[in-house]
Design a protein around this motif. Structure first.
Motif, PDB file in Angstrom:
ATOM      1  N   LEU A  40      96.680-128.662  11.528  1.00 60.30           N
ATOM      2  CA  LEU A  40      95.998-127.374  11.568  1.00 60.30           C
ATOM      3  C   LEU A  40      96.943-126.260  12.002  1.00 60.30           C
ATOM      4  O   LEU A  40      97.823-126.467  12.830  1.00 60.30           O
ATOM      5  CB  LEU A  40      94.846-127.408  12.578  1.00 60.30           C
ATOM      6  N   ALA A  41      96.705-125.093  11.410  1.00 62.05           N
ATOM      7  CA  ALA A  41      97.450-123.901  11.796  1.00 62.05           C
ATOM      8  C   ALA A  41      96.539-122.696  11.595  1.00 62.05           C
ATOM      9  O   ALA A  41      95.692-122.688  10.697  1.00 62.05           O
ATOM     10  CB  ALA A  41      98.708-123.759  10.954  1.00 62.05           C
ATOM     11  N   LEU A  42      96.711-121.694  12.432  1.00 63.74           N
ATOM     12  CA  LEU A  42      95.944-120.461  12.323  1.00 63.74           C
ATOM     13  C   LEU A  42      96.926-119.305  12.175  1.00 63.74           C
ATOM     14  O   LEU A  42      97.854-119.167  12.971  1.00 63.74           O
ATOM     15  CB  LEU A  42      95.089-120.259  13.578  1.00 63.74           C
ATOM     16  N   LYS A  43      96.694-118.499  11.122  1.00 66.85           N
ATOM     17  CA  LYS A  43      97.537-117.327  10.865  1.00 66.85           C
ATOM     18  C   LYS A  43      96.707-116.068  11.076  1.00 66.85           C
ATOM     19  O   LYS A  43      95.487-116.089  10.922  1.00 66.85           O
ATOM     20  CB  LYS A  43      98.031-117.317   9.414  1.00 66.85           C
ATOM     21  N   ASP A  44      97.371-114.972  11.377  1.00 69.23           N
ATOM     22  CA  ASP A  44      96.676-113.698  11.505  1.00 69.23           C
ATOM     23  C   ASP A  44      96.621-113.007  10.135  1.00 69.23           C
ATOM     24  O   ASP A  44      97.045-113.573   9.126  1.00 69.23           O
ATOM     25  CB  ASP A  44      97.300-112.809  12.586  1.00 69.23           C
ATOM     26  N   ARG A  46      98.374-110.776   8.918  1.00 68.67           N
ATOM     27  CA  ARG A  46      99.698-110.542   8.337  1.00 68.67           C
ATOM     28  C   ARG A  46     100.367-111.861   7.940  1.00 68.67           C
ATOM     29  O   ARG A  46     101.552-111.878   7.657  1.00 68.67           O
ATOM     30  CB  ARG A  46     100.567-109.770   9.331  1.00 68.67           C
ATOM     31  N   PHE A  47      99.576-112.957   8.013  1.00 67.59           N
ATOM     32  CA  PHE A  47     100.026-114.300   7.625  1.00 67.59           C
ATOM     33  C   PHE A  47     101.108-114.838   8.562  1.00 67.59           C
ATOM     34  O   PHE A  47     101.960-115.615   8.168  1.00 67.59           O
ATOM     35  CB  PHE A  47     100.487-114.325   6.165  1.00 67.59           C
ATOM     36  N   VAL A  48     101.028-114.417   9.818  1.00 72.13           N
ATOM     37  CA  VAL A  48     101.943-114.880  10.860  1.00 72.13           C
ATOM     38  C   VAL A  48     101.246-116.015  11.616  1.00 72.13           C
ATOM     39  O   VAL A  48     100.080-115.888  11.989  1.00 72.13           O
ATOM     40  CB  VAL A  48     102.304-113.731  11.834  1.00 72.13           C
ATOM     41  N   TYR A  49     101.951-117.112  11.842  1.00 69.79           N
ATOM     42  CA  TYR A  49     101.381-118.243  12.559  1.00 69.79           C
ATOM     43  C   TYR A  49     101.122-117.862  14.009  1.00 69.79           C
ATOM     44  O   TYR A  49     102.017-117.390  14.708  1.00 69.79           O
ATOM     45  CB  TYR A  49     102.318-119.458  12.498  1.00 69.79           C
ATOM     46  N   ARG A  50      99.886-118.086  14.483  1.00 72.15           N
ATOM     47  CA  ARG A  50      99.488-117.760  15.843  1.00 72.15           C
ATOM     48  C   ARG A  50      99.165-119.006  16.665  1.00 72.15           C
ATOM     49  O   ARG A  50      99.393-119.030  17.868  1.00 72.15           O
ATOM     50  CB  ARG A  50      98.279-116.827  15.849  1.00 72.15           C
ATOM     51  N   ILE A  51      98.608-120.031  16.027  1.00 68.93           N
ATOM     52  CA  ILE A  51      98.289-121.300  16.691  1.00 68.93           C
ATOM     53  C   ILE A  51      98.650-122.419  15.728  1.00 68.93           C
ATOM     54  O   ILE A  51      98.309-122.356  14.545  1.00 68.93           O
ATOM     55  CB  ILE A  51      96.799-121.393  17.061  1.00 68.93           C
ATOM     56  N   CYS A  57     103.525-129.110  13.454  1.00 74.52           N
ATOM     57  CA  CYS A  57     104.944-129.013  13.833  1.00 74.52           C
ATOM     58  C   CYS A  57     105.714-130.202  13.258  1.00 74.52           C
ATOM     59  O   CYS A  57     106.818-130.024  12.712  1.00 74.52           O
ATOM     60  CB  CYS A  57     105.095-128.983  15.349  1.00 74.52           C
ATOM     61  N   ASP A  58     105.150-131.394  13.379  1.00 72.13           N
ATOM     62  CA  ASP A  58     105.794-132.584  12.821  1.00 72.13           C
ATOM     63  C   ASP A  58     105.936-132.467  11.306  1.00 72.13           C
ATOM     64  O   ASP A  58     106.979-132.799  10.743  1.00 72.13           O
ATOM     65  CB  ASP A  58     104.989-133.841  13.161  1.00 72.13           C
ATOM     66  N   TYR A  59     104.893-131.981  10.665  1.00 74.03           N
ATOM     67  CA  TYR A  59     104.900-131.821   9.205  1.00 74.03           C
ATOM     68  C   TYR A  59     105.992-130.847   8.760  1.00 74.03           C
ATOM     69  O   TYR A  59     106.716-131.098   7.806  1.00 74.03           O
ATOM     70  CB  TYR A  59     103.519-131.342   8.749  1.00 74.03           C
ATOM     71  N   VAL A  60     106.118-129.742   9.491  1.00 73.05           N
ATOM     72  CA  VAL A  60     107.112-128.724   9.151  1.00 73.05           C
ATOM     73  C   VAL A  60     108.507-129.144   9.617  1.00 73.05           C
ATOM     74  O   VAL A  60     109.513-128.691   9.078  1.00 73.05           O
ATOM     75  CB  VAL A  60     106.701-127.359   9.757  1.00 73.05           C
ATOM     76  N   GLY A  61     108.552-130.012  10.629  1.00 71.40           N
ATOM     77  CA  GLY A  61     109.837-130.459  11.151  1.00 71.40           C
ATOM     78  C   GLY A  61     110.472-129.474  12.118  1.00 71.40           C
ATOM     79  O   GLY A  61     111.694-129.395  12.234  1.00 71.40           O
ATOM     80  N   ARG A  62     109.608-128.712  12.816  1.00 73.76           N
ATOM     81  CA  ARG A  62     110.096-127.721  13.783  1.00 73.76           C
ATOM     82  C   ARG A  62     109.222-127.755  15.029  1.00 73.76           C
ATOM     83  O   ARG A  62     108.065-128.144  14.973  1.00 73.76           O
ATOM     84  CB  ARG A  62     110.062-126.315  13.200  1.00 73.76           C
ATOM     85  N   ALA A  63     109.787-127.283  16.121  1.00 75.74           N
ATOM     86  CA  ALA A  63     109.032-127.168  17.369  1.00 75.74           C
ATOM     87  C   ALA A  63     108.065-125.987  17.271  1.00 75.74           C
ATOM     88  O   ALA A  63     108.274-125.061  16.481  1.00 75.74           O
ATOM     89  CB  ALA A  63     109.987-126.966  18.541  1.00 75.74           C
ATOM     90  N   GLU A  64     107.026-126.022  18.096  1.00 79.19           N
ATOM     91  CA  GLU A  64     106.020-124.957  18.077  1.00 79.19           C
ATOM     92  C   GLU A  64     106.646-123.579  18.247  1.00 79.19           C
ATOM     93  O   GLU A  64     106.290-122.638  17.541  1.00 79.19           O
ATOM     94  CB  GLU A  64     104.989-125.212  19.186  1.00 79.19           C
ATOM     95  N   ASP A  65     107.592-123.441  19.167  1.00 81.04           N
ATOM     96  CA  ASP A  65     108.191-122.122  19.396  1.00 81.04           C
ATOM     97  C   ASP A  65     109.065-121.654  18.233  1.00 81.04           C
ATOM     98  O   ASP A  65     109.426-120.489  18.162  1.00 81.04           O
ATOM     99  CB  ASP A  65     108.970-122.082  20.708  1.00 81.04           C
ATOM    100  N   GLN A  66     109.377-122.544  17.302  1.00 78.52           N
ATOM    101  CA  GLN A  66     110.120-122.166  16.098  1.00 78.52           C
ATOM    102  C   GLN A  66     109.183-121.812  14.946  1.00 78.52           C
ATOM    103  O   GLN A  66     109.644-121.389  13.892  1.00 78.52           O
ATOM    104  CB  GLN A  66     111.044-123.303  15.668  1.00 78.52           C
ATOM    105  N   ILE A  67     107.877-121.998  15.154  1.00 86.08           N
ATOM    106  CA  ILE A  67     106.880-121.712  14.115  1.00 86.08           C
ATOM    107  C   ILE A  67     106.052-120.473  14.462  1.00 86.08           C
ATOM    108  O   ILE A  67     105.808-119.619  13.608  1.00 86.08           O
ATOM    109  CB  ILE A  67     105.949-122.927  13.905  1.00 86.08           C
ATOM    110  N   LEU A  68     105.639-120.388  15.732  1.00 87.30           N
ATOM    111  CA  LEU A  68     104.809-119.254  16.144  1.00 87.30           C
ATOM    112  C   LEU A  68     105.546-117.941  15.911  1.00 87.30           C
ATOM    113  O   LEU A  68     106.764-117.858  16.084  1.00 87.30           O
ATOM    114  CB  LEU A  68     104.416-119.387  17.615  1.00 87.30           C
ATOM    115  N   ASP A  69     104.805-116.944  15.487  1.00 87.58           N
ATOM    116  CA  ASP A  69     105.330-115.611  15.181  1.00 87.58           C
ATOM    117  C   ASP A  69     106.200-115.595  13.929  1.00 87.58           C
ATOM    118  O   ASP A  69     106.948-114.644  13.709  1.00 87.58           O
ATOM    119  CB  ASP A  69     106.098-115.011  16.365  1.00 87.58           C
ATOM    120  N   LYS A  70     106.101-116.626  13.113  1.00 87.81           N
ATOM    121  CA  LYS A  70     106.843-116.707  11.848  1.00 87.81           C
ATOM    122  C   LYS A  70     105.849-116.730  10.691  1.00 87.81           C
ATOM    123  O   LYS A  70     104.667-116.990  10.866  1.00 87.81           O
ATOM    124  CB  LYS A  70     107.692-117.984  11.795  1.00 87.81           C
TER     125      LYS A  70
END
Length: 124
Positions: A40-44, A46-51, A57-70
């Motif tokens: 699950l992911a929630l975007k605002d 502007r299509f920015v990841y917020r939650i 994170c595992d699916y994308v292969g990145r840590a949460e702090d590398q996904i949020l605000d992106k």
């Protein structure tokens, strides 16, 4: 906005201020998310990841702090990002849920059911 605040006050009677209500509400939401097995992911708007959930994170292969605000353009190849953006725009424009099966990006190309749902406040 007033209705939202009153709902929070009823749900969290021990909270002493709006900030407490918002923090408690967010924490409950995160606990609900963590209890589900889904990616699950929630975007605002502007299509920015917020939650994001850890499964995302595992699916994308990145840590949460590398996904949020992106955005998807920061995380995926441009061909996939354009497709994801187009789908997100379609869901917002239609104002209703979209359900379909698709192959995810990456080497394993897993097939999955993708459900996109607009989450709107009282003002839309």
């Amino acid at each position: 906005m007033h209705g939202c605040i009153e709902s929070l006050r009823r749900a969290f009677p021990g909270a002493t201020c709006i900030e407490d209500l918002a923090c408690e509400h967010t924490e409950v939401f995160r606990k609900i998310l963590s209890a589900t097995p889904f990616i699950l992911a929630l975007k605002d708007r502007r299509f920015v990841y917020r939650i994001v959930k850890s499964a995302f994170c595992d699916y994308v292969g990145r840590a949460e702090d590398q996904i949020l605000d992106k955005t998807d353009f920061d995380l995926f190849p441009s061909e996939h990002a354009r497709e994801f953006r187009r789908d997100d725009e379609d869901v917002l424009r239609a104002g209703e849920q979209s359900v379909r099966e698709e192959s995810g990006p990456g080497e394993d190309r897993r097939w999955m059911q993708v459900i996109k749902t607009p989450v709107l406040d009282e003002t839309g």
